[in-house]
Every structure is written in C-alpha cells, then in structure tokens.
Enzyme design. Structure first.
Site, short mmCIF file in Angstrom:
data_model
loop_
_atom_site.label_atom_id
_atom_site.label_comp_id
_atom_site.label_asym_id
_atom_site.label_seq_id
_atom_site.Cartn_x
_atom_site.Cartn_y
_atom_site.Cartn_z
N SER A 1 -2.38 0.91 -4.96
CA SER A 1 -2.90 2.07 -4.24
C SER A 1 -4.25 2.53 -4.78
CB SER A 1 -1.90 3.23 -4.36
OG SER A 1 -2.41 4.41 -3.77
N ASN A 2 -5.00 3.17 -3.90
CA ASN A 2 -6.21 3.88 -4.33
C ASN A 2 -5.87 5.13 -5.12
OD1 ASN A 2 -8.22 2.19 -3.35
ND2 ASN A 2 -8.33 3.21 -1.36
N ASP B 1 0.86 -1.18 0.00
CA ASP B 1 0.00 0.00 0.00
C ASP B 1 0.90 1.23 0.00
OD1 ASP B 1 -2.39 1.67 0.56
OD2 ASP B 1 -1.43 1.89 2.52
#
Length: 225
Positions: A115-116, A9
C-alpha cells in the site's frame, strides 16, 4: 499458471474508502459524498505529483493535505478537530463484504498487503477489522519514500517474498495500479469495484473480476500452488 503468493492493494481494494462519506455528511450536511469523492481523487493526484517532483511526504500527510484542499475548494470550514476525526477514519475503515470469505479460502498461499499508506495506519486498520490472522504482513511505500506506480514500491514485494514477479498475483481495484504492477512483471487481477475499464497505458490485466471471491474460482482454492 503458478501463483505462489498474492499481494493486495489496500485502499479501495480491501478497505472501503467511500465509507468516509457518512461521517463527512455529519460534519458537512449535503456535501458528504462530494467530499469523499473529491478527497480520494486529490489523494491520488498528490501521490503522483509528489513522486514526480521528488518531494515526498507520507500518506498520512497526503491525506490531510488532500482533505484541506477539498474543503477549501468547496468553501467549507477547516476546523482542526473535524480534520483530525476525518483523517483518523483511515485507521478504522471497513472492509468490503467479499474480503474475509476470500482471504479465508486463499490461506494456502502467503497473502500480503502492498500500500501507499503508512505501515502503522494500515496495520491498525487491519487489526481493527481482524484480518491480520490471514496476512503475512504489510508492505508500505513509506519505506522507499515514493508512491505506486513507482517500480521501487512493487519491488518491496519481491524482496519480502523472495519470489520472482511472475509468481506473484497482484490484486487492485485501481486501474493505474494495475497498469503499474503489470508493467513491473506481476500477474495482475483487476477488481472492477468502480465498474471502469482497464486504463489505456499499454498494459492489460491477466484477469478482470468484479468480486474478490472470483479469485478462489479462478485458481481452484487449494490448487493455486
């Protein structure tokens, strides 16, 4: 245990999002830390809500909307120039001190970011702190128009790496992300940067660490394969 690749992340795991508090304090004296904390909380809430509503906008827009909400909540002025500077900081976030030493020692397996965040934003941040040399690539939720913890986002790693989920180590400092990744089938390391226990969502991480360098100790560096 066979681990053939590691996926990290980005925000809060590799990149220190709390660092924006300093600049927030410059623009809004006595409010910097409060803005930083509420802003991050609202970012996450908006990703979850938009996923549930099936009403996608990318993370750059989420970031802007979350900051605007927080400034309104605190009755602070929403100057466009100030907003642009603060949101723009996400392309220039520092990494935590344990990031580079860990990535250097894990170079015997492919290392990725999932990742977002929008790919361009993450890639610029990666390049600015010069960790691009350690990474095979960046995978963004934007490509599937939803956010973690949707399985559609975690599935990006399987497609990119051509590996089964159980051969991939996923590393996150976000408890909800850990639960989502473990549900998907990854081996998961929970990095407790925030000193919080795992979420009670029916899934527990395979490993709990308080520093990224412990990954090297856990898997013996070159013997991870």
């Amino acid at each position: 245990m066979t681990i053939c690749a590691a996926v990290f992340d980005a925000y809060g795991t590799l990149f220190d999002v709390s660092s924006v508090a300093t600049q927030c304090e410059v623009f809004f004296p006595t409010h910097g830390q409060t803005i930083s904390t509420l802003w991050r909380q609202k970012q996450l809430e908006y990703t979850w809500l938009r996923s549930l509503m099936d009403n996608y906008v990318d993370f750059n827009q989420i970031n802007h909307d979350a900051l605007r909400y927080v400034l309104g909540q605190l009755d602070l002025p929403e100057e466009p120039a100030t907003m642009e500077v603060l949101v723009g900081m996400y392309t220039d976030l520092p990494v935590y001190p344990d990031v580079v030493p860990t990535l250097e020692k894990m170079g015997n397996i492919p290392l990725w970011i999932l990742s977002n965040g929008v790919s361009q934003t993450i890639e610029q941040a990666v390049n600015n702190v010069k960790i691009d040399r350690y990474l095979k690539g960046v995978l963004s939720a934007d490509s599937v128009k939803t956010f973690k913890p949707s399985p559609k986002v975690y599935d990006l790693a399987l497609k990119a790496l051509s590996l089964p989920a159980q051969d991939i180590l996923f590393v996150s400092s976000n408890g909800w992300d850990v639960a989502g990744a473990k549900t998907f089938g990854f081996k998961v390391a929970f990095l407790t940067r925030q000193k919080k226990p795992p979420e009670e969502l029916g899934q527990k991480p395979n490993f709990v660490i308080d520093n990224l360098t412990q990954l090297v100790d856990l898997f013996g560096g070159r013997h991870m394969l």
